[in-house]
Write an enzyme that holds these catalytic residues in place. Structure first.
Site, PDB file in Angstrom:
ATOM      1  N   THR B  11      50.839 -61.884 -77.576  1.00 25.32           N
ATOM      2  CA  THR B  11      49.969 -62.904 -78.162  1.00 25.32           C
ATOM      3  C   THR B  11      48.504 -62.496 -78.090  1.00 25.32           C
ATOM      4  OG1 THR B  11      51.549 -64.481 -77.269  1.00 25.32           O
ATOM      5  CG2 THR B  11      49.489 -65.375 -78.096  1.00 25.32           C
ATOM      6  N   VAL B  12      48.043 -62.138 -76.884  1.00 19.37           N
ATOM      7  CA  VAL B  12      46.619 -61.838 -76.710  1.00 19.37           C
ATOM      8  C   VAL B  12      46.263 -60.505 -77.368  1.00 19.37           C
ATOM      9  CG1 VAL B  12      44.761 -61.509 -75.044  1.00 19.37           C
ATOM     10  CG2 VAL B  12      46.547 -63.200 -74.590  1.00 19.37           C
ATOM     11  N   LYS B 101      44.996 -61.791 -64.475  1.00 19.02           N
ATOM     12  CA  LYS B 101      44.541 -62.460 -63.241  1.00 19.02           C
ATOM     13  C   LYS B 101      45.454 -62.171 -62.059  1.00 19.02           C
ATOM     14  CE  LYS B 101      46.754 -65.508 -66.057  1.00 19.02           C
ATOM     15  NZ  LYS B 101      46.579 -65.703 -67.491  1.00 19.02           N
ATOM     16  N   GLU B 125      36.666 -61.355 -68.363  1.00 19.14           N
ATOM     17  CA  GLU B 125      36.347 -62.700 -68.847  1.00 19.14           C
ATOM     18  C   GLU B 125      37.609 -63.457 -69.259  1.00 19.14           C
ATOM     19  OE1 GLU B 125      32.916 -64.262 -69.169  1.00 19.14           O
ATOM     20  OE2 GLU B 125      34.544 -65.697 -68.969  1.00 19.14           O
ATOM     21  N   ILE B 132      36.736 -69.774 -72.468  1.00 16.94           N
ATOM     22  CA  ILE B 132      35.523 -70.325 -71.859  1.00 16.94           C
ATOM     23  C   ILE B 132      34.718 -69.202 -71.218  1.00 16.94           C
ATOM     24  CG2 ILE B 132      34.624 -71.959 -70.151  1.00 16.94           C
ATOM     25  CD1 ILE B 132      37.392 -73.350 -70.268  1.00 16.94           C
ATOM     26  N   GLU B 186      56.589 -72.255 -70.060  1.00 14.18           N
ATOM     27  CA  GLU B 186      57.506 -71.135 -70.215  1.00 14.18           C
ATOM     28  C   GLU B 186      58.898 -71.500 -69.713  1.00 14.18           C
ATOM     29  OE1 GLU B 186      56.039 -67.244 -69.353  1.00 14.18           O
ATOM     30  OE2 GLU B 186      53.968 -67.954 -69.388  1.00 14.18           O
ATOM     31  N   LYS B 201      43.608 -67.458 -60.350  1.00 11.61           N
ATOM     32  CA  LYS B 201      42.325 -67.622 -61.032  1.00 11.61           C
ATOM     33  C   LYS B 201      41.231 -68.100 -60.077  1.00 11.61           C
ATOM     34  CE  LYS B 201      44.580 -68.665 -65.452  1.00 11.61           C
ATOM     35  NZ  LYS B 201      45.154 -69.792 -66.248  1.00 11.61           N
TER      36      LYS B 201
END
Lengths: 429, 429
Positions: B11-12, B101, B125, B132, B186, B201
């Site tokens: 996805t990313v 993360k 980031e 964000i 999920e 995180k």
């Protein structure tokens, strides 16, 4: 050590010096900073910060030309002599950190052109949104998006007044007077309440968001003097709050509209719950969606936090750069041209209108029909009897073009039942 | 051109490639980027992005050692092989952009030590808060403050479930099942609902906020499986919402506490209105006060926005740096040591406790007196009859130390009227 010259020791200058003199527990680069000179009007005035007497001087020209100083922090405000001092400092190869939105929104072109030629940075995180990190995110993180809109509550004084009007049901003039007594509004409140300060700030945000320069005089500014308790009460009843919004929008044709005006905002909107002196900026872009940055919009500590963060960013760049290196393209100003501004009549939006009418049967029907004839759809319409002979009719339109709306309004004004139109406001959902 | 190698095209990764291949109207530096190689498991799988076939390879080792590639984007997730590939890429002098993360919170020490030695940047980031901007503000703008506390809603799945539980009054298991069917949770929801993802995180945010490394295993994580519809209903009645908060706090003795737990949050708290899959991070520091950063916590576009913003920041640094220059101290990791963790028993906070009791007279008095004997003040106490023989008593305490609270609770458990203690939750106002 990196040597700093500070121009001005008012609220923000004092806050800045306080942070710089007390670096423990903060960013480690602050350990490398020394306040070399501070320019003030009156050297003997008592101060809330302990500075060595020899750092204070009233000869500001000597600071900006001092060969030992690396970074000039301009926190004096106003156009002159700030502009001349900054240009002179740039000519002497110094980086600039400024909180001066009035100056940058009017003379940014001149100042950034000079800075790019001299290879120095002009940083302005403190110019918009007090302590909120918004300038750097817009220049860097968020800039990989196609930004369509930036919407801000970026004037604390007006937000404080509108919040109190909403909570207490009071009128503008009374609450302004009280805000002045409490120190939330200045003796001359013009720049705040007429939307001019917000106009300076949204001009800066728009130029960062859209990558083109904005002419300050093309930013349409309407303030909050005419917002009445009546309209706030109607807004509340209809599920809205009234906020002074600064809005920068890019149209599909790439033209840009930049405006400040009191606005009805649906209560579920992320900005609707930003109250009191807080500020917030909502950035909308593709593919990001919506990001909101919220925090204290003014105050010594908050604004000084942004000033000092700019100092640290400049030091980071200085320490990782040899003298021959290019400037960091994320820190300088890449704007080449002025944005094309959208034609007002093409803008699409929603409107709130309050009509004073005679209490005649059929008036709502007349108004509805006339709006319809001009392709203005109506979202809600409310009628209230206010006296034996008079009524008020409040209309919220759907999305319409400004020109259709204005034409409809002209036609409605001709209706015999219409006495006056005391309020017309923009609406954002 | 700056050449990018992407590890992973999920996805990313797909969102990242889509932005990079469509640079018009975005940051001008994106015009200088070329996707050189993309590492995937299956080359023939249909993709939502048009890449030249020769860029795809299943040989990920060949990407991280490719001498033409400048920046490696790791968006495959998981600990291995991501860790080994990143370390190998660093050894080959490549900058790293990662969204991982789990990896950084566990192996950040090893990875940043290697990166600092090699003189390359590791950017993250996208690891926290989706789109964000929070990592860069914490490393730069906000870091001039003494940060006392970072409080985040940083897991979209649990916030979505809790929001629906609050709005619909449903139970956790039912809404989880529905969230899984809708793609918001999920198939194996453990990392999300047990607070482990939020734990990764907040460990990262804490290390940035406080300038010391955090051992991931010292982050206390409690998830939302045990949050019942009953507690949400009591919270609503008392003016609170229940949120999964990740909290990093620095005590006056400079020790640090980092925790994730479901929490009653006063409805007027800035984080209380963050609903659905949105994330927000509240940073509190001196002299800044409170700043909140709000936006989409997940999703291809939002997370890719952060990945690409890191690419742009690295390119900016590359273009303004000669080969011999030092690293930018605002972009590398300056942490030298691990933080001292606060002792749990010394932590000060407020608590919500729900007791099941026999419906005997005087029970509220007993509970109140026992809390008082252990220096636990009570903010509010509510009793509800739930059956012929049973009642529920809900207590919200004032600020108390964890140890006083636990001792009081032990003593109360001994009272004959107490049947069970079905819920104990933290409270934030």
């Amino acid at each position: 050590m990196v040597k700093i010259g500070i121009l001005g020791l008012g609220t923000v200058g004092t806050g800045t010096a306080q942070i710089l003199l007390d670096p423990i527990g903060r960013h480690h680069l602050l350990g490398k900073v020394e306040i070399a000179k501070v320019g003030v009007q009156s050297i003997d005035k008592p101060r809330n910060v302990q500075l060595a007497p020899e750092t204070l001087t009233s000869d500001l020209d000597s600071i900006v030309s001092d060969p030992n100083i690396d970074i000039i922090v301009e926190v004096m405000g106003g156009i002159e002599p700030a502009r001349s001092l900054i240009l002179k400092a740039i000519a002497h190869g110094k980086h600039i950190v400024t909180a001066n939105k009035a100056l940058i929104s009017r003379f940014g072109d001149e100042i950034y052109t000079a800075a790019n030629q001299a290879g120095v940075y002009v940083m302005l995180e403190a110019a918009v949104g007090g302590g909120i990190p918004v300038i750097q995110p817009l220049k860097q993180s968020l800039s990989v998006n196609r930004i369509n809109r930036v919407t801000g509550i970026i004037n604390g004084t007006t937000n404080y007044i509108l919040t109190r009007m909403t909570e207490e049901g009071g009128e503008f003039a009374d609450i302004l007077a009280d805000a002045q007594a409490l120190g939330y509004a200045e003796a001359d409140p013009t720049a705040d309440v007429d939307g001019l300060d917000a106009g300076d700030k949204i001009a800066i945000l728009a130029s960062l968001a859209f990558g083109d320069r904005i002419k300050r005089e093309e930013v349409h500014c309407a303030g909050i003097r005419k917002v009445g308790a009546t309209d706030i009460a109607y807004a509340t009843k209809l599920g809205y709050v009234i906020k002074l919004l600064a809005i920068a929008e890019r149209s599909p044709d790439a033209s840009v509209a930049v405006r400040v005006h009191p606005t009805l905002l649906l209560k579920s909107h992320p900005l609707a719950s930003v109250n009191g002196v807080f500020n917030a900026i909502l950035v909308e872009g593709d593919p990001l969606g919506q990001v909101m940055l919220f925090g204290p919009g003014a105050g010594a500590g908050a604004t000084a936090s942004s000033v000092v963060s700019d100092i640290v960013v400049v030091i980071g760049a200085m320490l990782s750069k040899s003298s021959g290196d290019a400037m960091n393209p994320l820190m300088n100003c890449p704007h080449q041209k002025y944005a094309t501004m959208s034609l007002l009549e093409n803008l699409v939006g929603r409107f709130y209108v309050r009509f004073r009418t005679k209490d005649l049967p059929g008036t709502i029907g007349y108004i509805g029909t006339t709006f319809g004839n001009h392709h203005v759809s109506i979202e809600s319409i409310v009628q209230t009897s206010v006296s034996k002979n008079g009524a008020e009719i409040v209309v919220i339109t759907g999305e319409v073009t400004e020109s259709n709306f204005q034409q409809a309004l002209k036609a409605i004004e001709q209706l015999p039942a219409i006495q006056s139109i005391p309020a017309i406001l923009n609406v954002v959902r």
